[in-house]
Design a protein around this motif. Sequence first.
Motif, PDB file in Angstrom:
ATOM      1  N   GLU A 169     -50.808 -61.004  31.504  1.00  0.00           N
ATOM      2  CA  GLU A 169     -49.748 -61.678  30.739  1.00  0.00           C
ATOM      3  C   GLU A 169     -49.773 -63.179  30.984  1.00  0.00           C
ATOM      4  O   GLU A 169     -49.542 -63.977  30.060  1.00  0.00           O
ATOM      5  CB  GLU A 169     -48.385 -61.097  31.129  1.00  0.00           C
ATOM      6  N   GLU A 171     -52.424 -65.009  31.708  1.00  0.00           N
ATOM      7  CA  GLU A 171     -53.569 -65.594  31.008  1.00  0.00           C
ATOM      8  C   GLU A 171     -53.341 -65.655  29.499  1.00  0.00           C
ATOM      9  O   GLU A 171     -53.704 -66.639  28.849  1.00  0.00           O
ATOM     10  CB  GLU A 171     -54.832 -64.793  31.336  1.00  0.00           C
ATOM     11  N   ARG A 172     -52.702 -64.611  28.932  1.00  0.00           N
ATOM     12  CA  ARG A 172     -52.425 -64.629  27.490  1.00  0.00           C
ATOM     13  C   ARG A 172     -51.420 -65.709  27.133  1.00  0.00           C
ATOM     14  O   ARG A 172     -51.577 -66.411  26.126  1.00  0.00           O
ATOM     15  CB  ARG A 172     -51.933 -63.246  27.042  1.00  0.00           C
ATOM     16  N   ALA A 174     -50.771 -68.440  28.877  1.00  0.00           N
ATOM     17  CA  ALA A 174     -51.400 -69.745  29.100  1.00  0.00           C
ATOM     18  C   ALA A 174     -52.267 -70.136  27.907  1.00  0.00           C
ATOM     19  O   ALA A 174     -52.263 -71.300  27.468  1.00  0.00           O
ATOM     20  CB  ALA A 174     -52.238 -69.707  30.376  1.00  0.00           C
ATOM     21  N   GLN A 175     -52.984 -69.161  27.357  1.00  0.00           N
ATOM     22  CA  GLN A 175     -53.811 -69.435  26.183  1.00  0.00           C
ATOM     23  C   GLN A 175     -52.938 -69.815  24.982  1.00  0.00           C
ATOM     24  O   GLN A 175     -53.256 -70.751  24.245  1.00  0.00           O
ATOM     25  CB  GLN A 175     -54.666 -68.213  25.863  1.00  0.00           C
ATOM     26  N   TRP A 176     -51.820 -69.098  24.793  1.00  0.00           N
ATOM     27  CA  TRP A 176     -50.927 -69.386  23.673  1.00  0.00           C
ATOM     28  C   TRP A 176     -50.284 -70.766  23.813  1.00  0.00           C
ATOM     29  O   TRP A 176     -50.035 -71.467  22.820  1.00  0.00           O
ATOM     30  CB  TRP A 176     -49.834 -68.321  23.595  1.00  0.00           C
ATOM     31  N   GLU A 178     -51.589 -73.469  25.121  1.00  0.00           N
ATOM     32  CA  GLU A 178     -52.514 -74.600  24.992  1.00  0.00           C
ATOM     33  C   GLU A 178     -52.215 -75.388  23.722  1.00  0.00           C
ATOM     34  O   GLU A 178     -52.168 -74.838  22.628  1.00  0.00           O
ATOM     35  CB  GLU A 178     -53.964 -74.096  24.948  1.00  0.00           C
ATOM     36  N   ARG A 180     -49.404 -76.671  22.859  1.00  0.00           N
ATOM     37  CA  ARG A 180     -48.017 -76.543  22.414  1.00  0.00           C
ATOM     38  C   ARG A 180     -47.018 -77.209  23.357  1.00  0.00           C
ATOM     39  O   ARG A 180     -45.873 -77.421  22.988  1.00  0.00           O
ATOM     40  CB  ARG A 180     -47.635 -75.062  22.251  1.00  0.00           C
TER      41      ARG A 180
END
Length: 222
Positions: A169, A171-172, A174-176, A178, A180
């Motif tokens: 969760e 990592e997901r 953190a990716q979202w 980026e 923002r």
Amino acid sequence: KSIQSALTTALESSCDVSVIVAETFAQATAVLDSNGAELFLAILDLALPDAMNGEVVDHALLLGVPSLVFTSTFDDALRNDLLSKGILDYVVKSGRAVEEVVRLVGRLNANRARKILVVDDSVSARASICSSLAAFGFQVLAVDNGEQALEALASQAGSALVFLPGQGEIERLAQWLEGRLPGDVTLAPLYGRLDLAAQQAAIEPAPAGRRKLVLTTNVAET
């Protein structure tokens, strides 16, 4: 009265709070009825001379005053019943009880300066979490999606700590996030499998002029 006096002195000297003492149910209800909205905590004995069965706890909770039970009565079933009603904690008078209560009050007092953002798309879950946090004195902000959470983050000062179930969760999210985040916010994941240097970097204070958004699991509690 010796415990009452010791507790009053310790609270006023250690927690920087003003203490109102009531020795009977009649006195306590008068204080609660007239000052309840201004009290951040009631410390309540279950057995008072004119109310021996915890009536003062029910009265305080009815008025919405956060309450801590401080009593000589050790009873697990009673403790669980009172916790289910919404008291914050149940402390039995013993050798180090005054120190324990002072520690709890200090934490509750410090909570009043802390803000927590709750993000959950379930209305009932969000309301339940917010209610529990507010009872412990936190300032609570609540939103139901990520975009609203970013808006809240942008409007608030200071760094933020976000609890998530696990590494996946983190990592997901953190990716979202980026691209923002506000320009002054550094994203810092924190979980057990990170190397020590990365974990240390996550928990270090943000440099002057910047903020930090730490995404973590319960590793942060240790």
